[in-house]
Motif scaffolding. Structure first.
Motif, PDB file in Angstrom:
ATOM      1  N   GLU A 175     -37.254   4.431 -38.779  1.00 48.15           N
ATOM      2  CA  GLU A 175     -35.959   3.511 -38.819  1.00 48.15           C
ATOM      3  C   GLU A 175     -35.147   3.552 -40.282  1.00 48.15           C
ATOM      4  OE1 GLU A 175     -37.201  -0.066 -37.444  1.00 48.15           O
ATOM      5  OE2 GLU A 175     -37.620   0.644 -35.367  1.00 48.15           O
ATOM      6  N   LEU A 176     -35.813   3.694 -41.356  1.00 45.67           N
ATOM      7  CA  LEU A 176     -35.302   3.488 -42.689  1.00 45.67           C
ATOM      8  C   LEU A 176     -34.973   4.731 -43.463  1.00 45.67           C
ATOM      9  CD1 LEU A 176     -36.499  -0.046 -43.873  1.00 45.67           C
ATOM     10  CD2 LEU A 176     -34.696   0.375 -42.364  1.00 45.67           C
ATOM     11  N   SER A 177     -35.734   5.672 -42.993  1.00 39.01           N
ATOM     12  CA  SER A 177     -35.617   7.004 -43.817  1.00 39.01           C
ATOM     13  C   SER A 177     -34.171   7.428 -43.882  1.00 39.01           C
ATOM     14  CB  SER A 177     -36.452   7.997 -43.238  1.00 39.01           C
ATOM     15  OG  SER A 177     -36.256   9.467 -43.837  1.00 39.01           O
ATOM     16  N   PRO A 178     -33.672   7.864 -45.346  1.00 35.18           N
ATOM     17  CA  PRO A 178     -32.398   8.385 -45.169  1.00 35.18           C
ATOM     18  C   PRO A 178     -32.389   9.879 -44.755  1.00 35.18           C
ATOM     19  CG  PRO A 178     -33.587   8.352 -47.298  1.00 35.18           C
ATOM     20  CD  PRO A 178     -34.296   7.600 -46.466  1.00 35.18           C
ATOM     21  N   GLN A 179     -33.516  10.319 -44.595  1.00 32.23           N
ATOM     22  CA  GLN A 179     -33.467  11.841 -44.180  1.00 32.23           C
ATOM     23  C   GLN A 179     -33.062  11.988 -42.909  1.00 32.23           C
ATOM     24  OE1 GLN A 179     -37.411  13.404 -44.559  1.00 32.23           O
ATOM     25  NE2 GLN A 179     -37.314  13.533 -46.934  1.00 32.23           N
ATOM     26  N   PRO A 180     -32.297  13.058 -42.456  1.00 38.87           N
ATOM     27  CA  PRO A 180     -31.867  13.565 -41.160  1.00 38.87           C
ATOM     28  C   PRO A 180     -33.040  13.648 -40.347  1.00 38.87           C
ATOM     29  CG  PRO A 180     -30.777  14.879 -42.670  1.00 38.87           C
ATOM     30  CD  PRO A 180     -31.789  13.966 -43.539  1.00 38.87           C
ATOM     31  N   SER A 181     -33.208  12.982 -38.961  1.00 34.60           N
ATOM     32  CA  SER A 181     -34.084  13.240 -38.223  1.00 34.60           C
ATOM     33  C   SER A 181     -34.666  14.533 -38.096  1.00 34.60           C
ATOM     34  CB  SER A 181     -33.867  12.511 -36.882  1.00 34.60           C
ATOM     35  OG  SER A 181     -32.898  13.156 -36.308  1.00 34.60           O
ATOM     36  N   VAL A 182     -33.977  15.540 -37.756  1.00 35.65           N
ATOM     37  CA  VAL A 182     -34.345  16.911 -37.364  1.00 35.65           C
ATOM     38  C   VAL A 182     -35.115  17.398 -38.761  1.00 35.65           C
ATOM     39  CG1 VAL A 182     -33.380  19.191 -37.465  1.00 35.65           C
ATOM     40  CG2 VAL A 182     -32.124  17.461 -36.259  1.00 35.65           C
ATOM     41  N   ARG A 183     -34.593  17.049 -39.751  1.00 38.83           N
ATOM     42  CA  ARG A 183     -35.588  17.484 -41.236  1.00 38.83           C
ATOM     43  C   ARG A 183     -36.808  16.728 -41.249  1.00 38.83           C
ATOM     44  NH1 ARG A 183     -34.152  16.179 -47.691  1.00 38.83           N
ATOM     45  NH2 ARG A 183     -36.261  16.903 -48.470  1.00 38.83           N
ATOM     46  N   ARG A 184     -36.963  15.343 -40.917  1.00 38.46           N
ATOM     47  CA  ARG A 184     -38.037  14.492 -40.988  1.00 38.46           C
ATOM     48  C   ARG A 184     -39.010  15.059 -39.755  1.00 38.46           C
ATOM     49  NH1 ARG A 184     -35.554  10.337 -39.998  1.00 38.46           N
ATOM     50  NH2 ARG A 184     -36.203   9.665 -37.751  1.00 38.46           N
ATOM     51  N   GLN A 185     -38.639  15.360 -38.587  1.00 44.18           N
ATOM     52  CA  GLN A 185     -39.602  15.908 -37.690  1.00 44.18           C
ATOM     53  C   GLN A 185     -40.086  17.275 -37.968  1.00 44.18           C
ATOM     54  OE1 GLN A 185     -37.284  15.734 -33.832  1.00 44.18           O
ATOM     55  NE2 GLN A 185     -37.273  13.191 -34.144  1.00 44.18           N
ATOM     56  N   ARG A 186     -39.290  17.799 -38.682  1.00 41.68           N
ATOM     57  CA  ARG A 186     -39.851  19.390 -38.865  1.00 41.68           C
ATOM     58  C   ARG A 186     -40.914  19.294 -40.121  1.00 41.68           C
ATOM     59  NH1 ARG A 186     -35.955  21.762 -42.996  1.00 41.68           N
ATOM     60  NH2 ARG A 186     -37.008  20.498 -44.326  1.00 41.68           N
ATOM     61  N   GLY A 217     -45.755  12.160 -48.410  1.00 39.34           N
ATOM     62  CA  GLY A 217     -44.357  12.709 -47.739  1.00 39.34           C
ATOM     63  C   GLY A 217     -43.802  11.396 -46.860  1.00 39.34           C
ATOM     64  N   GLY A 218     -44.712  10.637 -46.179  1.00 35.79           N
ATOM     65  CA  GLY A 218     -44.251   9.427 -45.643  1.00 35.79           C
ATOM     66  C   GLY A 218     -43.634   8.224 -46.582  1.00 35.79           C
ATOM     67  N   ILE A 219     -44.394   8.222 -47.631  1.00 38.60           N
ATOM     68  CA  ILE A 219     -43.683   7.336 -48.810  1.00 38.60           C
ATOM     69  C   ILE A 219     -42.268   7.976 -49.235  1.00 38.60           C
ATOM     70  CG2 ILE A 219     -44.098   6.571 -51.167  1.00 38.60           C
ATOM     71  CD1 ILE A 219     -47.106   6.658 -50.532  1.00 38.60           C
ATOM     72  N   ASP A 220     -42.285   9.257 -49.426  1.00 37.32           N
ATOM     73  CA  ASP A 220     -41.133   9.692 -50.036  1.00 37.32           C
ATOM     74  C   ASP A 220     -39.994   9.704 -48.852  1.00 37.32           C
ATOM     75  OD1 ASP A 220     -42.145  10.687 -52.238  1.00 37.32           O
ATOM     76  OD2 ASP A 220     -42.636  12.665 -51.607  1.00 37.32           O
ATOM     77  N   ARG A 221     -40.287   9.630 -47.380  1.00 36.87           N
ATOM     78  CA  ARG A 221     -39.298   9.728 -46.573  1.00 36.87           C
ATOM     79  C   ARG A 221     -38.723   8.209 -46.454  1.00 36.87           C
ATOM     80  NH1 ARG A 221     -42.309  13.955 -44.460  1.00 36.87           N
ATOM     81  NH2 ARG A 221     -43.968  12.717 -43.425  1.00 36.87           N
ATOM     82  N   LEU A 222     -39.592   7.163 -46.759  1.00 35.14           N
ATOM     83  CA  LEU A 222     -38.924   5.867 -46.890  1.00 35.14           C
ATOM     84  C   LEU A 222     -38.373   5.475 -48.038  1.00 35.14           C
ATOM     85  CD1 LEU A 222     -39.041   3.370 -45.531  1.00 35.14           C
ATOM     86  CD2 LEU A 222     -41.227   2.743 -46.129  1.00 35.14           C
ATOM     87  N   PHE A 223     -38.854   5.864 -49.255  1.00 33.67           N
ATOM     88  CA  PHE A 223     -38.395   5.379 -50.630  1.00 33.67           C
ATOM     89  C   PHE A 223     -37.663   6.267 -51.280  1.00 33.67           C
ATOM     90  CE2 PHE A 223     -42.109   2.939 -49.500  1.00 33.67           C
ATOM     91  CZ  PHE A 223     -41.609   1.623 -49.759  1.00 33.67           C
ATOM     92  N   GLY A 224     -37.415   7.591 -50.722  1.00 32.95           N
ATOM     93  CA  GLY A 224     -37.004   8.697 -51.492  1.00 32.95           C
ATOM     94  C   GLY A 224     -37.869   9.383 -52.258  1.00 32.95           C
ATOM     95  N   LYS A 225     -37.732  10.530 -52.785  1.00 35.46           N
ATOM     96  CA  LYS A 225     -38.897  11.414 -53.614  1.00 35.46           C
ATOM     97  C   LYS A 225     -38.772  11.059 -55.075  1.00 35.46           C
ATOM     98  CE  LYS A 225     -40.520  16.086 -53.875  1.00 35.46           C
ATOM     99  NZ  LYS A 225     -41.675  15.762 -52.916  1.00 35.46           N
TER     100      LYS A 225
END
Length: 231
Positions: A175-186, A217-225
């Motif tokens: 819900e909070l990840s700034p990444q586009p959902s397509v990239r996140r799912q990939r 990767g989950g941490i990066d998706r939530l907080f940013g790399k």
């Protein structure tokens, strides 16, 4: 079979029966047919709930005799709910340690059926992601299959006790990840595939690295790399 809302409900109902139904340690639980009729679900759903209860110490089974109330001293400890995003981060970091070693031990597993279950769960996760719906239950089922293949019941007990925390953390990432959902799912699909391949290949070091990379990767998706840690 992925973990289902029905099995979660039956899990809660059996726990309620144990805690408030006057059953003492060692008492025999109703049979699967009786519970299936009582809770208006299929026997496989009852079995799934019982498997979770056994992994957490609420229930023990005796071959040919049925299921019995387990010892209160052996039941999984309850964990307080996650209260903040900072706690979610610390929880994910904790998972890196626990699940990294869990994956390494799963790679040493000699039980082909347990390893095949990991592959099956990964494929079911792929299907769920492709359908575009929520796939948290499939995700959880994959990670618990890895824990089961580790051969150490305490990994599975810990995973079971922290199931609600994993649901909260996963939903927050999505819900909070700034990444586009397509990239996140990939990325998620690729990470799970890497874990599975390492376990199937029997490469403990790669399995550990793949699992830790997935969770980080989950941490990066939530907080940013490279984002600042909120502690």
């Amino acid at each position: 079979m992925p973990i289902s809302p029905l099995s979660d409900r039956v899990y809660d109902q059996i726990r309620e029966l144990i805690e408030h139904g006057g059953l003492v340690e060692g008492a025999r639980l109703p049979g699967e047919n009786d519970m299936s009729a009582r809770f208006e679900v299929s026997r496989p759903v009852v079995r799934q709930a019982l498997a979770r209860l056994r992994s957490e110490g609420w229930v023990t089974s005796r071959r040919g005799a049925g299921n019995f109330v387990g010892s209160a001293e052996l039941r999984s400890a309850a964990f307080a709910p996650l209260q903040s995003v900072a706690e979610v981060r610390r929880f994910l970091e904790f998972r890196c340690v626990i699940e990294g070693e869990c994956a390494a031990w799963a790679a040493r597993c000699q039980d082909k059926e347990l390893v095949e279950e990991i592959s099956t769960r990964r494929r079911l996760l792929e299907v769920a992601i492709a359908r575009g719906g929520e796939h948290i239950t499939e995700d959880i089922a994959f990670h618990e299959a890895v824990a089961r293949a580790s051969g150490n019941e305490f990994y599975l007990m810990t995973m079971s006790a922290l199931r609600q925390h994993r649901i909260v953390a996963t939903r927050l990432i999505r819900e909070l990840s700034p990444q586009p959902s397509v990239r996140r799912q990939r990325d998620v699909r690729a990470e799970h595939l890497r874990i599975e391949q390492a376990i199937v290949a029997g490469d403990a070091d790669e399995a550990r690295c793949a699992m830790v990379a997935h969770l980080r990767g989950g941490i990066d998706r939530l907080f940013g790399k490279g984002g600042a840690a909120a502690r």
